[in-house]
Design a protein around this motif. Sequence first.
Motif, short mmCIF file in Angstrom:
data_model
loop_
_atom_site.label_atom_id
_atom_site.label_comp_id
_atom_site.label_asym_id
_atom_site.label_seq_id
_atom_site.Cartn_x
_atom_site.Cartn_y
_atom_site.Cartn_z
N LEU A 37 -5.93 -52.64 -4.52
CA LEU A 37 -6.56 -52.52 -3.21
C LEU A 37 -8.06 -52.27 -3.37
O LEU A 37 -8.86 -52.98 -2.82
CB LEU A 37 -5.92 -51.39 -2.41
CG LEU A 37 -4.46 -51.59 -2.07
CD1 LEU A 37 -3.89 -50.33 -1.42
CD2 LEU A 37 -4.26 -52.78 -1.18
N GLU A 68 -11.17 -51.80 0.27
CA GLU A 68 -10.09 -51.66 1.24
C GLU A 68 -10.07 -50.26 1.83
O GLU A 68 -9.65 -50.05 2.95
CB GLU A 68 -8.74 -51.99 0.58
CG GLU A 68 -8.54 -53.47 0.34
CD GLU A 68 -9.33 -54.02 -0.84
OE1 GLU A 68 -10.00 -53.26 -1.55
OE2 GLU A 68 -9.28 -55.23 -1.06
N GLY A 89 -4.75 -50.23 8.97
CA GLY A 89 -3.56 -50.39 8.14
C GLY A 89 -3.91 -50.64 6.69
O GLY A 89 -3.28 -50.08 5.78
N VAL A 90 -4.93 -51.46 6.45
CA VAL A 90 -5.38 -51.73 5.09
C VAL A 90 -5.90 -50.45 4.44
O VAL A 90 -5.54 -50.11 3.31
CB VAL A 90 -6.45 -52.85 5.08
CG1 VAL A 90 -7.11 -52.98 3.71
CG2 VAL A 90 -5.85 -54.16 5.52
N SER A 149 -5.23 -47.35 5.27
CA SER A 149 -4.13 -46.40 5.10
C SER A 149 -3.25 -46.77 3.91
O SER A 149 -2.76 -45.90 3.20
CB SER A 149 -3.29 -46.33 6.37
OG SER A 149 -4.09 -45.85 7.44
N SER A 150 -3.07 -48.06 3.67
CA SER A 150 -2.33 -48.52 2.49
C SER A 150 -3.04 -48.09 1.22
O SER A 150 -2.40 -47.66 0.25
CB SER A 150 -2.18 -50.04 2.50
OG SER A 150 -1.43 -50.45 3.61
N TYR A 151 -4.35 -48.20 1.22
CA TYR A 151 -5.14 -47.74 0.08
C TYR A 151 -4.95 -46.25 -0.15
O TYR A 151 -4.75 -45.79 -1.28
CB TYR A 151 -6.62 -48.06 0.32
CG TYR A 151 -7.53 -47.40 -0.67
CD1 TYR A 151 -7.66 -47.90 -1.96
CD2 TYR A 151 -8.23 -46.25 -0.33
CE1 TYR A 151 -8.49 -47.28 -2.88
CE2 TYR A 151 -9.05 -45.63 -1.24
CZ TYR A 151 -9.17 -46.14 -2.51
OH TYR A 151 -9.98 -45.53 -3.42
N LEU A 154 -2.43 -44.30 0.73
CA LEU A 154 -1.07 -44.06 0.24
C LEU A 154 -0.93 -44.47 -1.22
O LEU A 154 -0.36 -43.72 -2.04
CB LEU A 154 -0.07 -44.80 1.11
CG LEU A 154 1.40 -44.53 0.84
CD1 LEU A 154 1.73 -43.06 1.01
CD2 LEU A 154 2.27 -45.37 1.77
N ALA A 155 -1.45 -45.64 -1.59
CA ALA A 155 -1.35 -46.11 -2.98
C ALA A 155 -2.10 -45.17 -3.93
O ALA A 155 -1.62 -44.87 -5.02
CB ALA A 155 -1.90 -47.53 -3.09
#
Length: 196
Positions: free
Chosen positions: A48, A52, A76-77, A79-81, A83-84
């Motif tokens: 990401l 991101e 969303g992008v 937040s994905s970063y 979380l990852a």
Amino acid sequence: MSESPPRGAERDLYRDTWVRYLGESGARGTATPPPRSYAKRGSPASSLGPGEGYANEVGEAFRSMVPAAVVWLSYGVSSSYVLADAIDKGKKAGEVPSPEEGRSTRVTIAVVDTFVWQALASVAIPGFTINRVCAASLYVLGTATRWPLAVRKWTTTALGLLAIPVIIHPIDRSVDFLLDSSLRKLYPSVQKPSSS
């Protein structure tokens, strides 16, 4: 542009230099516990990258020009970063050789600290700040100029994008201070081995 890390500390190319603004793979932080550094190459979050992590700020800068769904997608992008990166820091904390009894605590602290820090410093506070900068600039341009709406929107977007590198370091340091003054006080202290 950036502070030098303490002598003997690992310098994080992606947090401590201008590289973080390029959208290359990487993330925020230092080598001192609790882990809160950005994702390094080879980690799940590195696919990401910090570009991101800043997607929501870019989305907010373009809010006046794109559908709301695009702005929400940018969150969303980002937040994905977040979380990852939190998962990656938990895995790294679990890989540190140490007694097994403190492992789950160390992993939990790494995940929680990284998630909270990234959620505040990469998503919530910068997104709100850029949103307000753009809203205020669009309002001021609407009342102070006779520019066409398209010009005002593009100017607002440019101002929002230009504000991103200006707000990042103060927000990072403020979130560090906030967590050091609150959440991090709740973590169990790490006992240093006795010198005897």
